[in-house]
Design a protein around this motif. Structure first.
Motif, PDB file in Angstrom:
ATOM      1  N   ARG A 150       0.831  -1.207   0.000  1.00  8.92           N
ATOM      2  CA  ARG A 150       0.000   0.000   0.000  1.00  8.92           C
ATOM      3  C   ARG A 150       0.869   1.262   0.000  1.00  8.92           C
ATOM      4  O   ARG A 150       0.627   2.208  -0.747  1.00  8.92           O
ATOM      5  CB  ARG A 150      -0.892  -0.015   1.242  1.00  8.92           C
ATOM      6  CG  ARG A 150      -1.772   1.208   1.437  1.00  8.92           C
ATOM      7  CD  ARG A 150      -2.993   1.157   0.560  1.00  8.92           C
ATOM      8  NE  ARG A 150      -3.768  -0.040   0.830  1.00  8.92           N
ATOM      9  CZ  ARG A 150      -4.798  -0.090   1.681  1.00  8.92           C
ATOM     10  NH1 ARG A 150      -5.165   0.968   2.339  1.00  8.92           N
ATOM     11  NH2 ARG A 150      -5.460  -1.211   1.857  1.00  8.92           N
ATOM     12  N   ASP A 153       2.516   1.864  -3.282  1.00 15.06           N
ATOM     13  CA  ASP A 153       1.563   2.419  -4.238  1.00 15.06           C
ATOM     14  C   ASP A 153       1.470   3.934  -4.047  1.00 15.06           C
ATOM     15  O   ASP A 153       1.437   4.702  -5.001  1.00 15.06           O
ATOM     16  CB  ASP A 153       0.184   1.764  -4.015  1.00 15.06           C
ATOM     17  CG  ASP A 153      -0.727   1.907  -5.227  1.00 15.06           C
ATOM     18  OD1 ASP A 153      -0.226   1.795  -6.359  1.00 15.06           O
ATOM     19  OD2 ASP A 153      -1.933   2.122  -5.038  1.00 15.06           O
ATOM     20  N   ARG A 154       1.460   4.339  -2.777  1.00 13.78           N
ATOM     21  CA  ARG A 154       1.402   5.772  -2.447  1.00 13.78           C
ATOM     22  C   ARG A 154       2.630   6.494  -2.991  1.00 13.78           C
ATOM     23  O   ARG A 154       2.524   7.572  -3.580  1.00 13.78           O
ATOM     24  CB  ARG A 154       1.324   5.921  -0.923  1.00 13.78           C
ATOM     25  CG  ARG A 154       1.246   7.348  -0.429  1.00 13.78           C
ATOM     26  CD  ARG A 154      -0.181   7.789  -0.292  1.00 13.78           C
ATOM     27  NE  ARG A 154      -0.276   9.046   0.448  1.00 13.78           N
ATOM     28  CZ  ARG A 154      -0.491  10.215  -0.130  1.00 13.78           C
ATOM     29  NH1 ARG A 154      -0.601  10.292  -1.435  1.00 13.78           N
ATOM     30  NH2 ARG A 154      -0.597  11.309   0.574  1.00 13.78           N
ATOM     31  N   GLY A 157       2.496   7.067  -6.633  1.00 14.16           N
ATOM     32  CA  GLY A 157       1.671   8.241  -6.926  1.00 14.16           C
ATOM     33  C   GLY A 157       2.464   9.529  -6.785  1.00 14.16           C
ATOM     34  O   GLY A 157       2.343  10.453  -7.592  1.00 14.16           O
TER      35      GLY A 157
ATOM     36  N   ASN B 120      -2.359   4.308 -13.936  1.00 15.59           N
ATOM     37  CA  ASN B 120      -2.900   3.774 -12.695  1.00 15.59           C
ATOM     38  C   ASN B 120      -3.095   4.910 -11.707  1.00 15.59           C
ATOM     39  O   ASN B 120      -2.279   5.822 -11.627  1.00 15.59           O
ATOM     40  CB  ASN B 120      -1.932   2.749 -12.106  1.00 15.59           C
ATOM     41  CG  ASN B 120      -1.804   1.536 -12.991  1.00 15.59           C
ATOM     42  OD1 ASN B 120      -2.796   0.991 -13.444  1.00 15.59           O
ATOM     43  ND2 ASN B 120      -0.579   1.111 -13.258  1.00 15.59           N
ATOM     44  N   ILE B 121      -4.182   4.843 -10.942  1.00 17.81           N
ATOM     45  CA  ILE B 121      -4.393   5.813  -9.877  1.00 17.81           C
ATOM     46  C   ILE B 121      -3.868   5.155  -8.603  1.00 17.81           C
ATOM     47  O   ILE B 121      -4.352   4.105  -8.199  1.00 17.81           O
ATOM     48  CB  ILE B 121      -5.884   6.168  -9.714  1.00 17.81           C
ATOM     49  CG1 ILE B 121      -6.523   6.485 -11.067  1.00 17.81           C
ATOM     50  CG2 ILE B 121      -6.058   7.331  -8.758  1.00 17.81           C
ATOM     51  CD1 ILE B 121      -5.948   7.668 -11.783  1.00 17.81           C
ATOM     52  N   ARG B 122      -2.861   5.785  -8.019  1.00 17.02           N
ATOM     53  CA  ARG B 122      -2.156   5.185  -6.887  1.00 17.02           C
ATOM     54  C   ARG B 122      -2.801   5.575  -5.562  1.00 17.02           C
ATOM     55  O   ARG B 122      -3.521   6.572  -5.490  1.00 17.02           O
ATOM     56  CB  ARG B 122      -0.701   5.653  -6.905  1.00 17.02           C
ATOM     57  CG  ARG B 122       0.054   5.342  -8.183  1.00 17.02           C
ATOM     58  CD  ARG B 122       0.304   3.860  -8.296  1.00 17.02           C
ATOM     59  NE  ARG B 122       1.089   3.527  -9.473  1.00 17.02           N
ATOM     60  CZ  ARG B 122       1.452   2.286  -9.765  1.00 17.02           C
ATOM     61  NH1 ARG B 122       1.077   1.288  -8.979  1.00 17.02           N
ATOM     62  NH2 ARG B 122       2.153   2.038 -10.828  1.00 17.02           N
ATOM     63  N   SER B 123      -2.464   4.811  -4.539  1.00 14.95           N
ATOM     64  CA  SER B 123      -2.922   5.112  -3.187  1.00 14.95           C
ATOM     65  C   SER B 123      -2.640   6.566  -2.839  1.00 14.95           C
ATOM     66  O   SER B 123      -1.537   7.051  -3.075  1.00 14.95           O
ATOM     67  CB  SER B 123      -2.180   4.187  -2.220  1.00 14.95           C
ATOM     68  OG  SER B 123      -2.641   4.376  -0.922  1.00 14.95           O
ATOM     69  N   GLY B 124      -3.649   7.250  -2.296  1.00 12.84           N
ATOM     70  CA  GLY B 124      -3.452   8.640  -1.894  1.00 12.84           C
ATOM     71  C   GLY B 124      -3.772   9.637  -2.984  1.00 12.84           C
ATOM     72  O   GLY B 124      -3.873  10.825  -2.715  1.00 12.84           O
ATOM     73  N   GLN B 125      -3.920   9.175  -4.211  1.00 18.06           N
ATOM     74  CA  GLN B 125      -4.258  10.091  -5.295  1.00 18.06           C
ATOM     75  C   GLN B 125      -5.766  10.237  -5.414  1.00 18.06           C
ATOM     76  O   GLN B 125      -6.508   9.311  -5.095  1.00 18.06           O
ATOM     77  CB  GLN B 125      -3.685   9.600  -6.631  1.00 18.06           C
ATOM     78  CG  GLN B 125      -2.185   9.729  -6.700  1.00 18.06           C
ATOM     79  CD  GLN B 125      -1.631   9.327  -8.052  1.00 18.06           C
ATOM     80  OE1 GLN B 125      -2.014   8.308  -8.611  1.00 18.06           O
ATOM     81  NE2 GLN B 125      -0.711  10.121  -8.570  1.00 18.06           N
ATOM     82  N   GLY B 141      -5.875   2.022  -7.173  1.00 15.91           N
ATOM     83  CA  GLY B 141      -5.294   1.281  -6.052  1.00 15.91           C
ATOM     84  C   GLY B 141      -6.053   1.464  -4.758  1.00 15.91           C
ATOM     85  O   GLY B 141      -6.875   2.373  -4.624  1.00 15.91           O
ATOM     86  N   ASN B 142      -5.770   0.592  -3.798  1.00 17.16           N
ATOM     87  CA  ASN B 142      -6.314   0.750  -2.450  1.00 17.16           C
ATOM     88  C   ASN B 142      -5.898   2.119  -1.921  1.00 17.16           C
ATOM     89  O   ASN B 142      -4.741   2.490  -2.037  1.00 17.16           O
ATOM     90  CB  ASN B 142      -5.734  -0.322  -1.522  1.00 17.16           C
ATOM     91  CG  ASN B 142      -6.397  -1.653  -1.724  1.00 17.16           C
ATOM     92  OD1 ASN B 142      -5.817  -2.535  -2.328  1.00 17.16           O
ATOM     93  ND2 ASN B 142      -7.611  -1.793  -1.247  1.00 17.16           N
ATOM     94  N   ARG B 159      -9.782  -0.984  -6.794  1.00 17.72           N
ATOM     95  CA  ARG B 159      -9.496  -1.445  -5.436  1.00 17.72           C
ATOM     96  C   ARG B 159      -9.722  -0.339  -4.412  1.00 17.72           C
ATOM     97  O   ARG B 159      -9.785  -0.584  -3.231  1.00 17.72           O
ATOM     98  CB  ARG B 159      -8.050  -1.939  -5.336  1.00 17.72           C
ATOM     99  CG  ARG B 159      -7.732  -3.054  -6.305  1.00 17.72           C
ATOM    100  CD  ARG B 159      -6.414  -3.740  -5.983  1.00 17.72           C
ATOM    101  NE  ARG B 159      -6.137  -4.766  -6.948  1.00 17.72           N
ATOM    102  CZ  ARG B 159      -5.349  -4.597  -8.020  1.00 17.72           C
ATOM    103  NH1 ARG B 159      -4.760  -3.440  -8.222  1.00 17.72           N
ATOM    104  NH2 ARG B 159      -5.151  -5.572  -8.873  1.00 17.72           N
ATOM    105  N   GLU B 182     -13.048  -0.604  -2.163  1.00 15.44           N
ATOM    106  CA  GLU B 182     -13.224  -0.362  -0.728  1.00 15.44           C
ATOM    107  C   GLU B 182     -14.604   0.241  -0.499  1.00 15.44           C
ATOM    108  O   GLU B 182     -15.243  -0.009   0.505  1.00 15.44           O
ATOM    109  CB  GLU B 182     -12.178   0.645  -0.241  1.00 15.44           C
ATOM    110  CG  GLU B 182     -10.771   0.120  -0.236  1.00 15.44           C
ATOM    111  CD  GLU B 182      -9.737   1.232   0.011  1.00 15.44           C
ATOM    112  OE1 GLU B 182     -10.087   2.420  -0.089  1.00 15.44           O
ATOM    113  OE2 GLU B 182      -8.597   0.883   0.284  1.00 15.44           O
TER     114      GLU B 182
END
Lengths: 269, 221
Positions: A150, A153-154, A157, B120-125, B141-142, B159, B182
């Motif tokens: 996770r 992934d952040r 971004g 891809n759209i990442r976590s936090g975006q 992403g999650n 996700r 989610e």
């Protein structure tokens, strides 16, 4: 033209510094003039892993502030003449890293070196942002478990939105996945995510898989980058990783459980 | 059941309208003859509506006008735009009084802006498509959030969170190649991951709002 590589992860304790030290050493052993910079201001570790902590006189922050020049602060590695370390300051905090200061130091280093490795601190604050801001290549270090994935992934971004290349609309940073502390046995028993799981979620090319190994801790404690230990799986896996970074196409090793021999099965390992 | 002998249905027809702007029927006759001479076949037996609004309330002999037109093999269906007095005259002559249908002002169809994201759209975006649809070529992403005032289409795994119809559009849908969200929400109605797992039969899905509750359909992707 020097390549700036950031070793990053978001999450702490996944093996960024170990990987930075190993990859930098690997690149230097392949004949590329390499410098590895510790961006973890205030929590200086890279010099320990590289075994040069007793030789730190000036550091990264001193150079940024103009209190020392680069040649005074760079520490030449004892094992490999093409390898240099720029240590972090233990007495300051991350706010000492300014975009202008870091940019200037990287520009100066780029004139002399082929590869500049930035060992990022954990988190997504100033230190981590400065480590990734100027990068051309990002090695996203990830453990095969959900929180690490996770956080990676952040960070991906951030690489796509907060880096110099993103802000100036240049070609995006090349992102690679480095999966560390991988244990095929625990993957098989379902305790760990598999290479396929992590690759699918993060959707970036796989640069290497480093197996969980006793030799990593041993190497860290003795101040020798684990890549030097070519007897160990981890050392060999880092060598493969460096070769892939340099463009070689190698199969991934150490991701399936070792078959125990007849005697091992009888007497245990 | 036997077929009824008659049925009443509404239909609309396109008719030629003859505008009479002059009280002087001799002048009208002269001009009409000139026009008819240009395309005599076209006008023979042609049904016509006579528009009298050009007379500005001046009187005209409707019977004489009818005679003038029928003698030239034109068929008068009715009159329009006539004053009350002229309407009465037309009625006496057996002509219908027709009201021209109001032309509805042409409104251009509401075009929604579609926002297309090719990564891809990442976590936090967070990605927000204002006043339109959101199309994503990649995974969400999650910990990532995608929001649109219209619908959301994800060509990849969902996700994270997806909120369609953020401005209250109840017809918005969420489509994903792999539904592992989610949270999904349409016009404020939402499902958490556990609701979604109960309802989502296949991997791909289309979520929409029916009444007050969300429903999911699997897609043959």
């Amino acid at each position: 033209m020097a390549q700036i590589i950031v070793v990053t992860s978001g999450k702490g304790g996944v093996g960024k510094t170990t990987s930075s030290a190993a990859i930098a050493t690997g690149l230097a052993l392949q004949g590329h003039k390499t410098v590895v910079i510790d961006f973890d201001i205030g929590l200086r570790n890279l010099d320990l892993i590289m075994g040069c902590e007793r030789r730190v006189v000036y550091d990264f922050v001193n150079v940024i502030n103009g209190e020392a020049n680069l040649n005074q602060a760079l520490i030449k590695d004892k094992r490999c003449e093409k390898l240099f370390v720029l240590p972090a300051s233990q007495t300051r905090d991350k706010d000492a890293l300014t975009k202008e200061g870091v940019g200037r130091v990287l520009d100066d280093l780029a004139k002399e070196f082929d590869y500049i490795l930035c060992d990022s601190p954990a988190g997504i604050e100033q230190g981590a942002m400065m480590a990734l801001y100027f990068a051309d290549i990002a090695i996203v270090t990830t453990n095969p478990e959900v929180s690490s994935v996770r956080d990676s992934d952040r960070i991906l971004g951030m690489l796509q939105s907060k880096s110099r290349r993103a802000e100036q609309n240049l070609e995006p940073i090349k992102e690679y996945l480095l999966l560390t502390r991988y244990s095929p046995t625990r993957v098989k028993s379902g305790e760990m995510l598999s290479v396929e799981d992590v690759s699918e979620i993060l959707a970036i090319p796989l640069l290497g898989v480093i197996p969980e190994s006793q030799s990593v801790l041993k190497a860290s404690n003795s101040g020798v980058p684990v890549i030097i230990d070519q007897e160990s799986d981890a050392g060999l896996a880092y060598s493969d990783t460096v070769a892939r970074l340099l463009g070689e196409d190698l199969p991934v090793r150490f991701i399936t459980e070792e078959k125990k021999g007849f005697l091992q099965r009888i007497f245990g390992s | 059941m036997p077929k009824p002998s008659l049925e009443l249905k509404g239909s609309s027809f396109t008719l030629s309208v003859l505008h009479i702007n002059n009280q002087d029927l001799d002048a009208v006759a002269a001009e009409l003859d000139h026009k008819l001479a240009q395309a005599p076949q076209f006008f023979i037996g042609a049904p016509l509506v006579v528009n009298l609004s050009g007379l500005d309330g001046e009187e005209v002999d409707v019977a004489a006008l009818k005679q003038l037109l029928t003698s030239r093999q034109l068929v008068i269906v009715g009159v329009t735009g006539a004053s009350a007095a002229l309407n009465q005259q037309a009625k006496d002559q057996g002509l219908a009084s027709i009201k021209a249908g109001k032309q509805s002002p042409v409104t251009p169809p509401q075009v929604r802006n579609t926002k297309i994201v090719k990564q891809n759209i990442r976590s936090g975006q967070q990605v927000y498509a204002k006043d339109g649809d959101l199309v994503i070529f990649g995974a969400v992403g999650n910990g990532a959030e995608v929001i649109a005032d219209g619908s959301i289409h994800i060509y990849g795994a969902l996700r994270g969170k997806a909120m369609a119809g953020a401005g209250g559009d109840r017809h918005a849908v969420i489509i994903a190649q792999s539904m592992e969200a989610e949270l999904v929400s349409i016009a404020g109605q939402y499902w958490l991951a556990e609701n979604l797992q109960q309802h989502c039969p296949g991997k791909s899905g289309c979520i929409r709002l029916e009444g007050e509750s969300l429903i999911v359909e699997s897609l043959p992707l």
